[in-house]
Design a protein around this motif. Sequence first.
Motif, mmCIF file in Angstrom:
data_model
loop_
_atom_site.group_PDB
_atom_site.id
_atom_site.type_symbol
_atom_site.label_atom_id
_atom_site.label_comp_id
_atom_site.label_asym_id
_atom_site.label_seq_id
_atom_site.Cartn_x
_atom_site.Cartn_y
_atom_site.Cartn_z
ATOM 1 N N LEU A 205 7.458 5.293 5.185
ATOM 2 C CA LEU A 205 6.027 5.095 5.365
ATOM 3 C C LEU A 205 5.552 3.881 4.572
ATOM 4 C CD1 LEU A 205 4.964 8.841 5.115
ATOM 5 C CD2 LEU A 205 4.918 7.425 7.181
ATOM 6 N N ARG A 206 6.467 2.990 4.325
ATOM 7 C CA ARG A 206 6.118 1.790 3.564
ATOM 8 C C ARG A 206 5.102 0.959 4.347
ATOM 9 N NH1 ARG A 206 10.203 -3.030 1.403
ATOM 10 N NH2 ARG A 206 8.639 -4.056 0.067
ATOM 11 N N GLY A 207 4.001 0.648 3.698
ATOM 12 C CA GLY A 207 2.957 -0.143 4.344
ATOM 13 C C GLY A 207 2.192 0.610 5.404
ATOM 14 N N ALA A 208 2.287 1.929 5.420
ATOM 15 C CA ALA A 208 1.598 2.715 6.449
ATOM 16 C C ALA A 208 0.110 2.802 6.175
ATOM 17 C CB ALA A 208 2.197 4.117 6.522
ATOM 18 N N ASN A 209 -0.653 2.937 7.237
ATOM 19 C CA ASN A 209 -2.083 3.184 7.132
ATOM 20 C C ASN A 209 -2.273 4.688 7.158
ATOM 21 O OD1 ASN A 209 -4.831 3.486 7.367
ATOM 22 N ND2 ASN A 209 -5.083 2.009 9.026
ATOM 23 N N LEU A 210 -2.565 5.278 6.006
ATOM 24 C CA LEU A 210 -2.768 6.720 5.878
ATOM 25 C C LEU A 210 -4.192 7.030 5.419
ATOM 26 C CD1 LEU A 210 0.689 7.507 4.256
ATOM 27 C CD2 LEU A 210 -0.113 8.454 6.428
ATOM 28 N N ARG A 211 -5.100 6.127 5.734
ATOM 29 C CA ARG A 211 -6.498 6.307 5.336
ATOM 30 C C ARG A 211 -7.049 7.592 5.941
ATOM 31 N NH1 ARG A 211 -9.101 1.399 3.779
ATOM 32 N NH2 ARG A 211 -11.085 2.187 4.563
ATOM 33 N N GLY A 212 -7.539 8.475 5.070
ATOM 34 C CA GLY A 212 -8.149 9.711 5.542
ATOM 35 C C GLY A 212 -7.199 10.691 6.196
ATOM 36 N N ALA A 213 -5.903 10.472 6.079
ATOM 37 C CA ALA A 213 -4.928 11.372 6.704
ATOM 38 C C ALA A 213 -4.939 12.742 6.020
ATOM 39 C CB ALA A 213 -3.536 10.771 6.657
ATOM 40 N N LEU A 214 -4.747 13.784 6.815
ATOM 41 C CA LEU A 214 -4.686 15.141 6.304
ATOM 42 C C LEU A 214 -3.223 15.456 6.004
ATOM 43 C CD1 LEU A 214 -6.476 17.688 5.822
ATOM 44 C CD2 LEU A 214 -5.798 18.441 8.111
ATOM 45 N N LEU A 215 -2.871 15.410 4.719
ATOM 46 C CA LEU A 215 -1.489 15.594 4.289
ATOM 47 C C LEU A 215 -1.324 16.837 3.435
ATOM 48 C CD1 LEU A 215 -0.822 11.849 3.541
ATOM 49 C CD2 LEU A 215 0.537 13.214 5.121
ATOM 50 N N ALA A 223 9.979 10.255 0.119
ATOM 51 C CA ALA A 223 9.409 9.359 1.125
ATOM 52 C C ALA A 223 9.112 8.001 0.503
ATOM 53 C CB ALA A 223 8.134 9.954 1.703
ATOM 54 N N ASP A 224 9.185 6.959 1.318
ATOM 55 C CA ASP A 224 8.870 5.605 0.878
ATOM 56 C C ASP A 224 7.424 5.319 1.243
ATOM 57 O OD1 ASP A 224 8.645 2.957 0.251
ATOM 58 O OD2 ASP A 224 10.417 2.303 1.367
ATOM 59 N N LEU A 225 6.547 5.346 0.249
ATOM 60 C CA LEU A 225 5.118 5.122 0.449
ATOM 61 C C LEU A 225 4.658 3.837 -0.232
ATOM 62 C CD1 LEU A 225 4.165 8.823 -0.140
ATOM 63 C CD2 LEU A 225 3.538 7.583 1.924
ATOM 64 N N ARG A 226 5.588 2.952 -0.475
ATOM 65 C CA ARG A 226 5.227 1.697 -1.129
ATOM 66 C C ARG A 226 4.222 0.922 -0.285
ATOM 67 N NH1 ARG A 226 10.923 -1.006 -2.020
ATOM 68 N NH2 ARG A 226 11.318 0.166 -0.085
ATOM 69 N N SER A 227 3.191 0.407 -0.950
ATOM 70 C CA SER A 227 2.145 -0.418 -0.323
ATOM 71 C C SER A 227 1.381 0.309 0.778
ATOM 72 C CB SER A 227 2.743 -1.712 0.238
ATOM 73 O OG SER A 227 3.338 -2.473 -0.802
ATOM 74 N N ALA A 228 1.472 1.630 0.824
ATOM 75 C CA ALA A 228 0.690 2.385 1.811
ATOM 76 C C ALA A 228 -0.770 2.418 1.387
ATOM 77 C CB ALA A 228 1.243 3.799 1.942
ATOM 78 N N ASP A 229 -1.667 2.471 2.379
ATOM 79 C CA ASP A 229 -3.102 2.590 2.127
ATOM 80 C C ASP A 229 -3.433 4.072 2.171
ATOM 81 O OD1 ASP A 229 -5.857 2.646 2.120
ATOM 82 O OD2 ASP A 229 -6.083 0.967 3.508
ATOM 83 N N LEU A 230 -3.806 4.640 1.020
ATOM 84 C CA LEU A 230 -4.024 6.079 0.903
ATOM 85 C C LEU A 230 -5.471 6.447 0.596
ATOM 86 C CD1 LEU A 230 -0.743 6.831 -1.049
ATOM 87 C CD2 LEU A 230 -1.348 7.831 1.161
ATOM 88 N N ILE A 231 -6.391 5.562 0.880
ATOM 89 C CA ILE A 231 -7.782 5.860 0.565
ATOM 90 C C ILE A 231 -8.250 7.092 1.358
ATOM 91 C CG2 ILE A 231 -8.805 4.368 2.341
ATOM 92 C CD1 ILE A 231 -10.922 3.580 0.252
ATOM 93 N N GLY A 232 -8.775 8.066 0.640
ATOM 94 C CA GLY A 232 -9.307 9.261 1.279
ATOM 95 C C GLY A 232 -8.277 10.224 1.826
ATOM 96 N N ALA A 233 -6.987 9.958 1.650
ATOM 97 C CA ALA A 233 -5.961 10.875 2.147
ATOM 98 C C ALA A 233 -6.011 12.187 1.357
ATOM 99 C CB ALA A 233 -4.578 10.238 2.027
ATOM 100 N N ASP A 234 -5.881 13.301 2.050
ATOM 101 C CA ASP A 234 -5.914 14.617 1.415
ATOM 102 C C ASP A 234 -4.488 15.022 1.063
ATOM 103 O OD1 ASP A 234 -6.302 17.231 0.592
ATOM 104 O OD2 ASP A 234 -7.801 17.657 2.124
#
Length: 281
Positions: A205-215, A223-234
């Motif tokens: 998930l490197r560089g993924a857009n996860l804005r507002g994602a329900l996690l 998981a590889d979450l480097r440089s992911a956008d996590l604003i508002g992710a639950d």
Amino acid sequence: MASRKPSPAPAPDRPDLRSDCSRCFGLCCVALPFAASSDFAATKDAGTPCTNLQADFRCGIHTRLREAGYRGCTVFECFGAGQKVSQITFGGEDWRQDPGSARRMFAVFPVLRQLQELLHYLAEGLALPAARPVHEELQRAFDATERLTLGTAEEITALDVPAVRQEVNALLLRVGELVRAGVPGRTRNHRGADLMGARLKGANLRGANLRGALLIAADLRKADLRSADLIGADLRDADLSGADLTGAVFLTQSQVNAARGDAATRLPAGLDRPAHWAPAR
């Protein structure tokens, strides 16, 4: 030519953008409501002091909040709104000394918290080299939002916060895109996706857009979450054990505290590993 105003320090280095309970009148323990649930052991109405709030505005069960059933308190972050309302908006006069100000103070707090959160994100954007193309716009938005936080109680409560948030969010979206653009081959767009309980162990998930994602309760182990956008992710109860979040943007301490992880979880600079996380396995 006038000298250019320096950018504000990164959010992790801004004490005014982090909660400081020692300078607050226990506002989150009074102004906000909560309902009996897995996060709170009891129900409390807005404007009613929590039964655990002491005379000195400290929490009587602070060191054992999770054990006592108040997990929700351990993940709350006011981004400095508590001390700003207490010390600046109301000049250090607390609601016990001046009961007449209580209702106004409690009304201002949730509004100012939203503005302080926006300042936190804007400061982070200003600290990101990848976002340099929009730094001037970020600086203007930061300055304008900060001015709003310094208004009177009446001015703050009258603000159209959704309009302010919409304008700032457009900038933050551009920041996230600029950061993710530097990730080779990134094409993953999970903005607002329902990934509750998803099996994402070892996912790229490197560089993924996860804005507002329900996690909620998602399996993100290793998981590889480097440089992911996590604003508002639950991220409540999401398992981040062994995950790499290096360089993830707009990830807050509150989100980290709500998740599960271990000693092998790699976090962005400025975020602390929660005490309740498990050791490496």
